[in-house]
Design a protein around this motif. Structure first.
Motif, mmCIF file in Angstrom:
data_model
loop_
_atom_site.group_PDB
_atom_site.id
_atom_site.type_symbol
_atom_site.label_atom_id
_atom_site.label_comp_id
_atom_site.label_asym_id
_atom_site.label_seq_id
_atom_site.Cartn_x
_atom_site.Cartn_y
_atom_site.Cartn_z
ATOM 1 N N GLY A 1 0.814 -1.221 0.000
ATOM 2 C CA GLY A 1 0.000 0.000 0.000
ATOM 3 C C GLY A 1 0.844 1.266 0.000
ATOM 4 O O GLY A 1 1.634 1.503 -0.918
ATOM 5 N N THR B 1 -8.226 -3.085 -10.219
ATOM 6 C CA THR B 1 -8.923 -2.033 -9.478
ATOM 7 C C THR B 1 -10.377 -2.436 -9.293
ATOM 8 O O THR B 1 -11.025 -2.865 -10.252
ATOM 9 C CB THR B 1 -8.865 -0.709 -10.269
ATOM 10 O OG1 THR B 1 -7.497 -0.404 -10.521
ATOM 11 C CG2 THR B 1 -9.513 0.439 -9.516
ATOM 12 N N SER C 1 -4.245 7.262 0.167
ATOM 13 C CA SER C 1 -3.885 6.435 -0.980
ATOM 14 C C SER C 1 -4.385 7.027 -2.288
ATOM 15 O O SER C 1 -4.183 6.442 -3.339
ATOM 16 C CB SER C 1 -4.474 5.022 -0.794
ATOM 17 O OG SER C 1 -5.863 5.096 -0.550
ATOM 18 N N ILE D 1 -5.235 -0.282 12.701
ATOM 19 C CA ILE D 1 -5.543 -1.310 11.692
ATOM 20 C C ILE D 1 -5.801 -2.649 12.374
ATOM 21 O O ILE D 1 -6.799 -3.318 12.115
ATOM 22 C CB ILE D 1 -4.383 -1.423 10.664
ATOM 23 C CG1 ILE D 1 -4.405 -0.222 9.709
ATOM 24 C CG2 ILE D 1 -4.438 -2.742 9.906
ATOM 25 C CD1 ILE D 1 -3.191 -0.108 8.799
HETATM 26 C C1 FAD Z 1 4.449 8.909 3.179
HETATM 27 C C2 FAD Z 1 3.606 8.345 4.265
HETATM 28 C C3 FAD Z 1 4.163 8.043 5.496
HETATM 29 C C4 FAD Z 1 3.381 7.493 6.497
HETATM 30 N N1 FAD Z 1 3.966 7.232 7.708
HETATM 31 C C5 FAD Z 1 3.214 6.719 8.694
HETATM 32 C C6 FAD Z 1 3.768 6.450 9.987
HETATM 33 O O1 FAD Z 1 4.935 6.662 10.245
HETATM 34 N N2 FAD Z 1 2.961 5.953 10.940
HETATM 35 C C7 FAD Z 1 1.649 5.706 10.709
HETATM 36 O O2 FAD Z 1 0.967 5.257 11.613
HETATM 37 N N3 FAD Z 1 1.102 5.923 9.505
HETATM 38 C C8 FAD Z 1 1.841 6.428 8.504
HETATM 39 N N4 FAD Z 1 1.271 6.678 7.288
HETATM 40 C C9 FAD Z 1 -0.129 6.281 7.058
HETATM 41 C C10 FAD Z 1 -0.178 4.955 6.286
HETATM 42 O O3 FAD Z 1 -1.014 5.163 5.204
HETATM 43 C C11 FAD Z 1 -0.651 3.835 7.205
HETATM 44 O O4 FAD Z 1 0.271 3.696 8.255
HETATM 45 C C12 FAD Z 1 -0.783 2.452 6.572
HETATM 46 O O5 FAD Z 1 0.286 2.119 5.743
HETATM 47 C C13 FAD Z 1 -2.107 2.316 5.869
HETATM 48 O O6 FAD Z 1 -2.316 0.991 5.488
HETATM 49 P P1 FAD Z 1 -3.664 0.583 4.747
HETATM 50 O O7 FAD Z 1 -3.516 -0.820 4.349
HETATM 51 O O8 FAD Z 1 -4.810 0.977 5.580
HETATM 52 O O9 FAD Z 1 -3.739 1.541 3.478
HETATM 53 P P2 FAD Z 1 -2.733 1.686 2.271
HETATM 54 O O10 FAD Z 1 -1.369 1.345 2.675
HETATM 55 O O11 FAD Z 1 -2.974 3.029 1.694
HETATM 56 O O12 FAD Z 1 -3.231 0.576 1.256
HETATM 57 C C14 FAD Z 1 -4.440 0.675 0.575
HETATM 58 C C15 FAD Z 1 -4.298 -0.064 -0.720
HETATM 59 O O13 FAD Z 1 -5.578 -0.133 -1.336
HETATM 60 C C16 FAD Z 1 -5.406 -0.065 -2.725
HETATM 61 N N5 FAD Z 1 -6.655 0.390 -3.314
HETATM 62 C C17 FAD Z 1 -7.329 1.541 -3.066
HETATM 63 N N6 FAD Z 1 -8.451 1.590 -3.809
HETATM 64 C C18 FAD Z 1 -8.481 0.459 -4.539
HETATM 65 C C19 FAD Z 1 -9.393 -0.068 -5.486
HETATM 66 N N7 FAD Z 1 -10.511 0.593 -5.813
HETATM 67 N N8 FAD Z 1 -9.135 -1.259 -6.051
HETATM 68 C C20 FAD Z 1 -8.010 -1.954 -5.715
HETATM 69 N N9 FAD Z 1 -7.100 -1.496 -4.818
HETATM 70 C C21 FAD Z 1 -7.348 -0.315 -4.235
HETATM 71 C C22 FAD Z 1 -4.292 0.949 -2.896
HETATM 72 O O14 FAD Z 1 -3.637 0.768 -4.135
HETATM 73 C C23 FAD Z 1 -3.386 0.631 -1.717
HETATM 74 O O15 FAD Z 1 -2.348 -0.221 -2.096
HETATM 75 C C24 FAD Z 1 2.022 7.234 6.273
HETATM 76 C C25 FAD Z 1 1.450 7.563 5.045
HETATM 77 C C26 FAD Z 1 2.227 8.122 4.057
HETATM 78 C C27 FAD Z 1 1.582 8.452 2.743
#
Ligand code: FAD
Length: 552
Positions: free
Chosen positions: A50, A115, A151, A448
């Motif tokens: 992600g 997607t 994202s 999460i």
């Molecule tokens: C640069 C950066 C640094 C960060 N640092 C921190 C940190 O230090 N500590 C912290 O707690 N958090 C941090 N975050 C927040 C971070 O987003 C979360 O920690 C965590 O990685 C989120 O995981 P997730 O699986 O919920 O979402 P994501 O990692 O965003 O994954 C979601 C996935 O869903 C996929 N997706 C979305 N829509 C669709 C669709 N319609 N069809 C198919 N696939 C889809 C996307 O491609 C993506 O890969 C940071 C964020 C960023 C941008």
């Protein structure tokens, strides 16, 4: 290690479709598979991770310390994985995500480069019909959006951007091949978290870097450093307490001392000494020196003044320092940044700061950015302009619930959920770290894992009782939305035009989206709801569900 693979064939129906293979989607799959559900994960990227798959910009790293920004569900994993730095870099976090996918054999249930475009609830069968970019339509009893809060990269609407001759990069969608800025004049627009991480690294490489800043940010030195084997061992010994504290007691999911007093309880010297100690220690815990920095403006001013003083001490040119000092919002009410040599970078001869608040960008020319009537010649442009946060990726999917109602319509005035987990009228649809939950105000790994565990337990509960549907009662949802607003309004947060408020997206409703009551208190609320048989949720058995459908 024995793992059950659900692995439904492509295009077939399954118990649960999970959208997204970031940390949320990966753990959701692991938990559901452990319960024997058949699961299919769709991910638009070509791999897991992600955030850490997409954000490959120079300097990208976590700002919650690695030993805590990691899964806690497997003690073997946390005891065996060696983080090399206090704050891991993006490549290392991505390696970790891949390691987890391999270790728990997650890939067979994941489909990449796909997607999810639309999801429609069928009231006759009580299932979701999920349509993907690959032309498949899959039926699933439950749908889990693990689509991420950050994202959906936001490309700014600037005249002439598409006619720029050089390369344009977005930090949130960075190329997989290395990008070399050596010898180039680079422009970067945006000085939020990503911009602040990228600026020092790009400045070290580029011939010249022009930083276009609309709003200055408060930033605290990270004090990143290698982690030795001894550091890791010492931390691992206290892992049980660290994780317990992060889950149950911390407001933001981070293990730190609990402040015992407010900022105005100390005199000037005592206060300065405490801020200085945290500044030297580095990192996000700067904001938990005192217990009232998010609540009391006079208290907050003392921390903001301290940071402004540090900026003035660091940046040699007083005019530049003044531009870098935030003054228009309380410290911490926009996501606080953690940096390595950010302010120091403005002392370099090859870096120029342009204030686009008073000299707005008028247009991008083929080889320059024009701001305030002046052309800044550049060869490459970096957009560090952030995300349509919290709701952006959900909104991109055409989601239709009961009566064909779209989620985007329902959320037109701002997102409405019960506990940030579900939205009334959209049965069997769960959102991980959705709006109305602590999510981005916390160590996201903690939030999460909590949501995934709650959802997995709920699905197990339903299966054991042959229940078909679950959705929030309208009344419970309204009360929760009111509570989320009430708690936010008791703090200084709504005073900033932040992405927490949707303020970075033109036309987006101004609503404080995350729940600021703290992860510990929030977890307790969720647990109590579950213990009371999912209070506030309507659950239907097969016959009832069909009746509801017939009368809908
Ligand atoms: C640069 C950066 C640094 C960060 N640092 C921190 C940190 O230090 N500590 C912290 O707690 N958090 C941090 N975050 C927040 C971070 O987003 C979360 O920690 C965590 O990685 C989120 O995981 P997730 O699986 O919920 O979402 P994501 O990692 O965003 O994954 C979601 C996935 O869903 C996929 N997706 C979305 N829509 C669709 C669709 N319609 N069809 C198919 N696939 C889809 C996307 O491609 C993506 O890969 C940071 C964020 C960023 C941008």
């Amino acid at each position: 290690m024995s793992v059950v693979q659900s692995n439904p064939a492509r295009g077939e129906s399954c118990d649960v479709v999970v959208v997204g293979a970031g940390f949320a989607g990966m753990y959701m799959l692991y938990r559901l598979r452990g319960l024997g559900f058949s699961v299919r994960v769709y991910e638009q990227g070509s791999g897991v991770g992600g955030t850490w798959y997409w954000n490959r910009y120079p300097g990208a790293r976590c700002d919650v310390e690695s030993m805590q920004y990691s899964y806690s569900f497997s003690d073997e994993l946390q005891q065996q994985w060696d983080w090399s730095e206090r704050y891991a870099s993006q490549p290392e976090i991505l390696r970790y995500a891949n390691h987890v996918a391999d270790r728990f054999d997650l890939r067979p249930d994941m489909q990449f480069d796909t997607t999810v475009q639309s999801c429609t609830f069928d009231e006759k069968t009580n299932s979701w019909s999920v349509a993907t970019s690959k032309g498949e339509i899959v039926a699933a009893k439950f749908l889990v959006l693990a689509t991420g809060c950050l994202s959906n990269a936001r490309k700014p609407d600037i005249r002439g951007l598409d006619g720029f001759k050089g390369a344009v990069y977005h930090t949130g969608n960075w190329p997989h091949e290395p990008v070399d800025f050596t010898g180039l004049r680079v422009g970067i627009i945006g000085t939020g978290s990503s911009g602040i991480q990228a600026v020092p690294v790009i400045a070290g490489q580029a011939r010249h870097l022009t930083v276009f800043q609309r709003t200055p940010n408060y930033s605290i030195p990270a004090r990143n450093a290698p982690l030795s084997a001894e550091d890791r061992a010492a931390f691992r010994k206290i892992y049980p307490e660290v994780r317990r504290f992060a889950r149950e007691e911390a407001k933001n999911g981070i293990y730190t001392e609990v402040p015992d007093r407010g900022a105005l309880d100390d005199g000037d010297n005592g206060r300065r000494a405490r801020y200085e100690a945290r500044w030297q220690h580095g990192g996000l815990t700067f904001m938990s020196v005192y217990n009232n920095l998010a609540l009391d403006k006079a208290a907050n001013d003392t921390a903001a003044d301290f940071v402004r003083g540090k900026i003035a001490e660091t940046v040699k040119d007083p005019a530049c320092a003044k531009l870098l000092q935030p003054t228009t919002y309380p410290i911490g009410t926009k996501r606080i940044c953690i940096d390595t040599d950010y302010f120091e970078t403005f002392n370099r001869p090859n870096v120029t700061l342009v204030d686009i608040r008073s000299n707005p960008i008028e247009e991008v020319l083929p080889s320059a950015v024009r701001a305030g009537g002046k052309d800044y010649e550049i060869d490459a442009l970096v957009l560090a302009t952030g995300f349509d946060a919290m709701t952006g990726s959900v909104a991109k999917i055409d989601i239709r619930g009961r009566g064909g109602r779209s989620l985007n319509q329902k959320w037109a005035e701002g997102p409405k959920t019960y506990l940030g987990l579900m939205s009334a009228g959209f049965p069997n649809l769960f959102i991980i770290t959705g709006p109305g939950s602590p999510s981005v105000l916390s160590n996201m790994m903690v939030s999460i894992e909590q949501h995934v565990d709650w959802i997995a337990d709920c699905l197990g509960f339903m299966r054991d009782r042959s229940l078909q549907t679950i959705e929030p009662e309208a009344d419970a949802e309204e009360k929760w939305v009111a509570h989320v607003n009430e708690v936010a309004n008791a703090t200084l947060y709504p005073q900033a035009n932040s992405w927490y408020m949707g303020a970075n997206i033109p036309g987006k409703p101004r609503i404080f989206m995350p729940y600021i009551g703290g992860v510990g208190a929030y977890r307790q609320i969720c647990n109590e709801v579950a213990a009371k048989g999912y209070e506030g949720f309507a659950m239907t058995a097969a016959a009832r569900a069909q009746e509801t459908a017939a009368t809908a």
